[in-house]
Write an enzyme that holds these catalytic residues in place. Structure first.
Site, short mmCIF file in Angstrom:
data_model
loop_
_atom_site.label_atom_id
_atom_site.label_comp_id
_atom_site.label_asym_id
_atom_site.label_seq_id
_atom_site.Cartn_x
_atom_site.Cartn_y
_atom_site.Cartn_z
N ASP A 12 -4.88 7.63 11.31
CA ASP A 12 -3.53 7.24 11.45
C ASP A 12 -3.02 7.60 12.81
OD1 ASP A 12 -3.06 6.08 8.93
OD2 ASP A 12 -2.92 7.96 7.97
N GLU A 29 0.89 -0.98 0.15
CA GLU A 29 0.09 -0.05 -0.06
C GLU A 29 0.87 1.28 0.03
OE1 GLU A 29 -2.56 0.00 3.28
OE2 GLU A 29 -3.34 -1.95 3.20
#
EC number: 4.2.1.20
Length: 268
Positions: free
Chosen positions: A60, A49
């Site tokens: 995140d 990714e």
């Protein structure tokens, strides 16, 4: 069959889960990020990714945020992301982009899909886009021949699981816990239950279910590989680059970590 679908099918034929690694493009700079990706693949990653660095990464945790901040400070652009995707595809691994929706929309949805396909990308993971609002992306990705990967979570209802699975191609991304990315001392107990529930939603299609968030050791990778089709690791790779005194040392650490994870998924 896309490169992603081929890699997942190959892993399944070998009786194991696929190893999926994540790294922001441009971290610590564009050329160096390509070398890190190459080290990840050399160590055993089947799929990579490539993250599109973004200033508001709601999903995140601190490690990936730091990595993305470094990439943004280095001036990484969306076109740079395509360069990293192209280099990733040349390694033989399947190349995905992980991106929040805002940068894709700002770049131009059809333009983004077309340029990603030209770079050899197999698809896109869109963590903050839901299927009900993805009509434009569905059309553009279909035209470009890209896989769509949406997320499910432990809080997802059975209806939400079915709706999301029906909108995915490539695989369904099962976020193992309610939280942000980052390494953890153990895999969330909700992960296996979520995979089992998602499999019920994909019974007709046989779409793979891959698990991410919190996996940071070979033992954890082996545990998740016991019930998932793919094991997704991101913060652990970023942390090894952040901790390294120089790039060469970081590359050695990244390769070693990938080898540990690859041994884990193969042990199950």
């Amino acid at each position: 069959m896309t490169t992603l679908q081929s890699k997942l099918a190959q892993a399944r034929a070998e009786g194991r889960a696929a190893l999926i690694g994540y790294l922001p493009a441009g971290f610590p700079d564009v050329e160096s990020s390509i070398r890190v990706v190459q080290a990840m693949v050399e160590g055993g990653c089947d799929v990579v990714e490539v993250g599109l660095p973004y200033s508001d990464p709601m999903m995140d945790g601190p490690t990936i945020q730091r990595a993305a901040d470094v990439a943004l400070a280095a001036g990484t652009t969306t076109d740079d992301v395509f360069c990293v995707v192209e280099a990733t595809a040349r390694t033989g691994a399947a190349a995905l982009v992980m991106s929040y929706w805002n940068p894709i929309e700002r770049y131009g949805v059809e333009r983004f899909a077309g340029n990603l396909a030209k770079a050899g990308g197999a698809g896109v993971i869109t963590p903050d886009l839901i299927p009900e609002e993805a009509q434009e992306w569905t059309a553009a990705s279909d035209t470009a021949g890209l896989d769509r990967v949406f997320l499910v979570a432990p809080s997802s209802t059975d209806r939400r699981l079915a709706l999301t699975a029906a909108a995915c191609s490539g695989f369904v991304y099962a976020a193992s816990l309610m939280g942000v990315t980052g390494t953890r001392t153990q895999v969330a107990g909700t992960a296996e239950v979520l995979v089992r529930r998602t499999r019920e939603a994909t019974r007709g299609s046989g779409l793979p279910v891959c698990v991410g968030l919190g996996i940071s050791t070979g033992a954890q990778a082996a545990e998740v590989a016991g019930y998932a089709d793919g094991v997704i690791v991101g913060a652990g790779f970023c942390q090894r680059v952040l901790d390294a005194p120089d790039l060469e040392t970081g590359l050695i650490a990244v390769t070693s970590f990938a080898q540990e994870l690859a041994a884990g998924v193969r042990s199950r």
